[in-house]
Write a protein that holds these residues in place. Structure first.
Motif: not given
Length: 296
Positions: A213-235
């Motif tokens: 409800s609050i952290y929707y974007q953060f978890y979507r992007e971290v999970l997406f990165s894991k599923e796509k074999n990627a490193e996730f960076y917050l700039l």
């Protein structure tokens, strides 16, 4: 304690001065926003950058790949315009050397074979059929080895929340033990399936309120990165107290510390100030104007 409101006020003043010095037409009530969204080019430092964006946007849309310009792309503090200004010139010049310097912790993931692009998305990860799926501000994409996905924040006070709750269509109950409590799961999205797959829900299983409800974007992007074999960076901007205050406080720090180790290993942060230090050593000519525009 540094207050977000003070930071935002200062940044508004910096953007106002920049537009005024350029004699650009702005909104009377909000002089840090250009008067007309169609003039968003005036928010981009180099002509070659916005010409590239226009061309790439047309190519993407001709292939039915979304490339949305944000609603407030004409805002002097637009995070999308910001990353266009920061990484766009390097992309236009195919400056692999400078890109590698920016992400030296994973510089082996950036080469002549790497595909680099703005607004990267893949609807298949979460089975997203809506108009705008989960997307990243910038991506370094590789075949056969890890990629790098980047989310940029400038003056935002948070990660994006769930619009279903914001629109009043969900009461926010925690779906950890029953995914059908989530409307998005009911219509086929797989956010909660991947939360469970990678144990990202572990810290919240006894909570009553849905963490997305609050952290929707953060978890979507971290999970997406894991599923796509990627490193996730917050700039992020070190002046913005919302995301990183220290290793324990700030939205990023708290959420990172709640991740299971498997996801921590692919989740990183890098500050705008750190990137500028790395680029300044190369005497890049447009950097002076960039620093002036953003008060750096």
């Amino acid at each position: 304690m540094n207050r977000f409101n003070n930071f935002r006020k200062e940044m508004n003043e910096i953007a106002t001065k920049y537009f005024k010095d350029k004699s650009l037409s702005v909104q009377s009530k909000y002089p840090y926003i250009l008067a007309n969204r169609n003039n968003w080019h005036d928010n981009i430092i180099l002509q070659s950058t916005w010409e590239y964006i226009e061309s790439y946007k047309k190519i993407s849309e001709s292939k039915s790949i979304p490339f949305p310009l944000h609603k407030y792309i004409h805002h002097g503090l637009s995070s999308q315009a910001f990353i266009f200004n920061l990484l766009g010139p390097l992309l236009v010049d195919n400056d692999i050397h400078s890109f590698r310097k920016l992400f030296f912790e994973h510089q082996e993931l950036i080469s002549e074979q790497t595909i680099m692009q703005f607004e990267y998305c893949d609807r298949n990860v979460f089975n997203e059929k809506q108009q705008q799926p989960t997307s990243f501000d910038f991506a370094f994409l590789n075949k056969g080895k890890k990629s790098i996905l980047i989310e940029s924040k400038l003056v935002e006070p948070n990660f994006g929340g769930c619009s279903v709750i914001e629109n009043g269509d969900c009461d926010g109950q925690n779906p950890c033990s029953n995914h059908d409590l989530c409307y998005l799961s009911q219509i086929g999205r797989t956010y909660w399936d991947l939360m469970e797959k990678y144990n990202a829900d572990e810290s919240y299983r006894n909570d009553k309120i849905c963490p997305l409800s609050i952290y929707y974007q953060f978890y979507r992007e971290v999970l997406f990165s894991k599923e796509k074999n990627a490193e996730f960076y917050l700039l992020y901007d070190e002046r913005n107290p919302a995301f990183v205050r220290d290793e324990k406080r700030g939205l990023y720090s708290i959420l990172y510390n709640n991740l299971p180790n498997e996801l921590k290993q692919i989740t990183h942060k890098i500050s705008i100030q750190n990137i500028i230090k790395r680029l300044e050593a190369s005497n890049i000519p447009w950097m002076i104007e960039f620093k002036k525009k953003y008060g750096l």
